[in-house]
Design a protein around this motif. Structure first.
Motif, PDB file in Angstrom:
ATOM      1  N   ASP A 109       0.811  -1.210   0.000  1.00  0.00           N
ATOM      2  CA  ASP A 109       0.000   0.000   0.000  1.00  0.00           C
ATOM      3  C   ASP A 109       0.850   1.267   0.000  1.00  0.00           C
ATOM      4  O   ASP A 109       0.402   2.313  -0.433  1.00  0.00           O
ATOM      5  CB  ASP A 109      -0.940   0.016   1.206  1.00  0.00           C
ATOM      6  N   SER A 110       2.100   1.171   0.485  1.00  0.00           N
ATOM      7  CA  SER A 110       2.894   2.382   0.637  1.00  0.00           C
ATOM      8  C   SER A 110       4.115   2.491  -0.287  1.00  0.00           C
ATOM      9  O   SER A 110       4.735   3.534  -0.323  1.00  0.00           O
ATOM     10  CB  SER A 110       3.362   2.523   2.088  1.00  0.00           C
ATOM     11  N   TYR A 111       4.477   1.433  -1.022  1.00  0.00           N
ATOM     12  CA  TYR A 111       5.622   1.575  -1.911  1.00  0.00           C
ATOM     13  C   TYR A 111       5.632   0.539  -3.026  1.00  0.00           C
ATOM     14  O   TYR A 111       4.912  -0.453  -2.984  1.00  0.00           O
ATOM     15  CB  TYR A 111       6.947   1.518  -1.142  1.00  0.00           C
ATOM     16  N   LYS A 112       6.493   0.777  -4.003  1.00  0.00           N
ATOM     17  CA  LYS A 112       6.711  -0.111  -5.133  1.00  0.00           C
ATOM     18  C   LYS A 112       8.215  -0.200  -5.340  1.00  0.00           C
ATOM     19  O   LYS A 112       8.938   0.778  -5.152  1.00  0.00           O
ATOM     20  CB  LYS A 112       6.044   0.473  -6.385  1.00  0.00           C
ATOM     21  N   LEU A 113       8.706  -1.381  -5.726  1.00  0.00           N
ATOM     22  CA  LEU A 113      10.131  -1.514  -5.990  1.00  0.00           C
ATOM     23  C   LEU A 113      10.372  -2.501  -7.129  1.00  0.00           C
ATOM     24  O   LEU A 113       9.544  -3.340  -7.419  1.00  0.00           O
ATOM     25  CB  LEU A 113      10.891  -1.949  -4.744  1.00  0.00           C
ATOM     26  N   GLU A 114      11.535  -2.352  -7.764  1.00  0.00           N
ATOM     27  CA  GLU A 114      11.959  -3.243  -8.845  1.00  0.00           C
ATOM     28  C   GLU A 114      13.384  -3.690  -8.544  1.00  0.00           C
ATOM     29  O   GLU A 114      14.285  -2.877  -8.392  1.00  0.00           O
ATOM     30  CB  GLU A 114      11.924  -2.519 -10.182  1.00  0.00           C
ATOM     31  N   VAL A 115      13.563  -5.006  -8.466  1.00  0.00           N
ATOM     32  CA  VAL A 115      14.856  -5.568  -8.085  1.00  0.00           C
ATOM     33  C   VAL A 115      15.384  -6.454  -9.205  1.00  0.00           C
ATOM     34  O   VAL A 115      14.640  -7.199  -9.823  1.00  0.00           O
ATOM     35  CB  VAL A 115      14.724  -6.418  -6.804  1.00  0.00           C
ATOM     36  N   ARG A 116      16.684  -6.370  -9.412  1.00  0.00           N
ATOM     37  CA  ARG A 116      17.400  -7.294 -10.301  1.00  0.00           C
ATOM     38  C   ARG A 116      18.521  -7.892  -9.473  1.00  0.00           C
ATOM     39  O   ARG A 116      19.196  -7.184  -8.722  1.00  0.00           O
ATOM     40  CB  ARG A 116      17.948  -6.572 -11.510  1.00  0.00           C
ATOM     41  N   SER A 117      18.717  -9.188  -9.616  1.00  0.00           N
ATOM     42  CA  SER A 117      19.776  -9.828  -8.851  1.00  0.00           C
ATOM     43  C   SER A 117      20.447 -10.919  -9.665  1.00  0.00           C
ATOM     44  O   SER A 117      19.871 -11.438 -10.619  1.00  0.00           O
ATOM     45  CB  SER A 117      19.234 -10.415  -7.543  1.00  0.00           C
ATOM     46  N   LYS A 118      21.681 -11.236  -9.269  1.00  0.00           N
ATOM     47  CA  LYS A 118      22.457 -12.325  -9.854  1.00  0.00           C
ATOM     48  C   LYS A 118      23.012 -13.136  -8.699  1.00  0.00           C
ATOM     49  O   LYS A 118      23.632 -12.579  -7.792  1.00  0.00           O
ATOM     50  CB  LYS A 118      23.598 -11.791 -10.713  1.00  0.00           C
ATOM     51  N   VAL A 119      22.796 -14.460  -8.753  1.00  0.00           N
ATOM     52  CA  VAL A 119      23.192 -15.333  -7.668  1.00  0.00           C
ATOM     53  C   VAL A 119      23.812 -16.599  -8.243  1.00  0.00           C
ATOM     54  O   VAL A 119      23.372 -17.082  -9.288  1.00  0.00           O
ATOM     55  CB  VAL A 119      21.971 -15.701  -6.796  1.00  0.00           C
ATOM     56  N   ALA A 120      24.817 -17.150  -7.562  1.00  0.00           N
ATOM     57  CA  ALA A 120      25.459 -18.391  -7.996  1.00  0.00           C
ATOM     58  C   ALA A 120      25.658 -19.325  -6.809  1.00  0.00           C
ATOM     59  O   ALA A 120      25.917 -18.879  -5.692  1.00  0.00           O
ATOM     60  CB  ALA A 120      26.802 -18.088  -8.649  1.00  0.00           C
ATOM     61  N   ALA A 121      25.542 -20.625  -7.071  1.00  0.00           N
ATOM     62  CA  ALA A 121      25.775 -21.655  -6.059  1.00  0.00           C
ATOM     63  C   ALA A 121      27.048 -22.414  -6.396  1.00  0.00           C
ATOM     64  O   ALA A 121      27.312 -22.708  -7.561  1.00  0.00           O
ATOM     65  CB  ALA A 121      24.596 -22.620  -6.009  1.00  0.00           C
ATOM     66  N   THR A 122      27.816 -22.717  -5.356  1.00  0.00           N
ATOM     67  CA  THR A 122      28.996 -23.571  -5.472  1.00  0.00           C
ATOM     68  C   THR A 122      28.902 -24.592  -4.359  1.00  0.00           C
ATOM     69  O   THR A 122      29.050 -24.236  -3.180  1.00  0.00           O
ATOM     70  CB  THR A 122      30.300 -22.755  -5.331  1.00  0.00           C
ATOM     71  N   GLY A 123      28.617 -25.833  -4.728  1.00  0.00           N
ATOM     72  CA  GLY A 123      28.402 -26.857  -3.707  1.00  0.00           C
ATOM     73  C   GLY A 123      27.212 -26.492  -2.855  1.00  0.00           C
ATOM     74  O   GLY A 123      26.127 -26.238  -3.365  1.00  0.00           O
ATOM     75  N   THR A 124      27.408 -26.421  -1.539  1.00  0.00           N
ATOM     76  CA  THR A 124      26.315 -26.080  -0.632  1.00  0.00           C
ATOM     77  C   THR A 124      26.338 -24.613  -0.213  1.00  0.00           C
ATOM     78  O   THR A 124      25.588 -24.203   0.661  1.00  0.00           O
ATOM     79  CB  THR A 124      26.365 -26.956   0.640  1.00  0.00           C
ATOM     80  N   ARG A 125      27.177 -23.810  -0.838  1.00  0.00           N
ATOM     81  CA  ARG A 125      27.259 -22.369  -0.547  1.00  0.00           C
ATOM     82  C   ARG A 125      26.661 -21.577  -1.702  1.00  0.00           C
ATOM     83  O   ARG A 125      26.679 -22.022  -2.841  1.00  0.00           O
ATOM     84  CB  ARG A 125      28.717 -21.932  -0.343  1.00  0.00           C
ATOM     85  N   PHE A 126      26.145 -20.385  -1.409  1.00  0.00           N
ATOM     86  CA  PHE A 126      25.656 -19.482  -2.446  1.00  0.00           C
ATOM     87  C   PHE A 126      26.065 -18.059  -2.125  1.00  0.00           C
ATOM     88  O   PHE A 126      26.312 -17.717  -0.964  1.00  0.00           O
ATOM     89  CB  PHE A 126      24.136 -19.584  -2.620  1.00  0.00           C
ATOM     90  N   ALA A 127      26.133 -17.231  -3.165  1.00  0.00           N
ATOM     91  CA  ALA A 127      26.464 -15.812  -2.985  1.00  0.00           C
ATOM     92  C   ALA A 127      25.989 -15.042  -4.199  1.00  0.00           C
ATOM     93  O   ALA A 127      25.871 -15.595  -5.298  1.00  0.00           O
ATOM     94  CB  ALA A 127      27.968 -15.627  -2.799  1.00  0.00           C
TER      95      ALA A 127
END
Length: 170
Positions: free
Chosen positions: A85-103
């Protein structure tokens, strides 16, 4: 923060950062990883809604997301549009997994805010941390079939106590 974006209150920046963290990383369970990579089953379009809990009460949030996943399922690029009700946003992201870790990294396009995300993939989903300027939160995502449950809990001084969202593949 107010020097960079004088029209923003710190409360609004924290709310935006929490919403951004909601969908940065939809991670599959360990069984899904064996089927084609950590992100394979998330390619496509998703939508959902949930609640942002603040000291002033609860506010509904609605989101639509699109995930482009690499052929090996190890990386994804995401586009996210959320509104309350009070805001709007637009997000872009890039994510990668290596084994059991992600960043990865995220960028809120309309306000040019940025941050990081990292953590561990578990049998039930993920546990991680998201951060931005003056903001840190714990992130938990569990996945079952075509549904994702996302919970974000900020740490430190913030007016927001929790964000909880459910997404469904459309």
């Amino acid at each position: 923060m107010s020097r960079l974006f004088p029209q923003w209150s710190i409360f609004r920046v924290q709310r935006i950062a929490l919403a951004i963290g909601l969908f940065l990383l939809p991670v599959a369970t360990s069984a899904q990883q064996r089927e084609g990579g950590a992100f394979s089953r998330f390619a496509g379009n998703w939508s959902g809604e949930g609640t942002v809990k603040t000291s002033a009460g609860n506010e509904r949030i609605r989101c639509k997301a699109h995930y482009d996943v690499t052929s090996d399922g190890a990386s994804l690029e995401q586009s996210l549009l959320c509104a309350s009700d009070s805001y709007k946003l637009e997000v872009r992201s890039k994510v990668a997994a290596t084994g059991t870790r992600f960043a990865g990294k995220w960028n809120e396009v309309t306000r040019d805010a940025i941050g990081n995300i990292s953590g561990t993939i578990t049998g039930a989903g993920i546990r991680g941390k998201i951060d931005g300027i003056g903001f840190t939160a714990d992130l938990a995502i569990s996945t079952q079939a075509n549904r994702q449950s996302v919970t974000i809990e900020p740490t430190g001084a913030t007016d927001i106590s929790q964000v909880a969202i459910t997404l469904t593949r459309i």
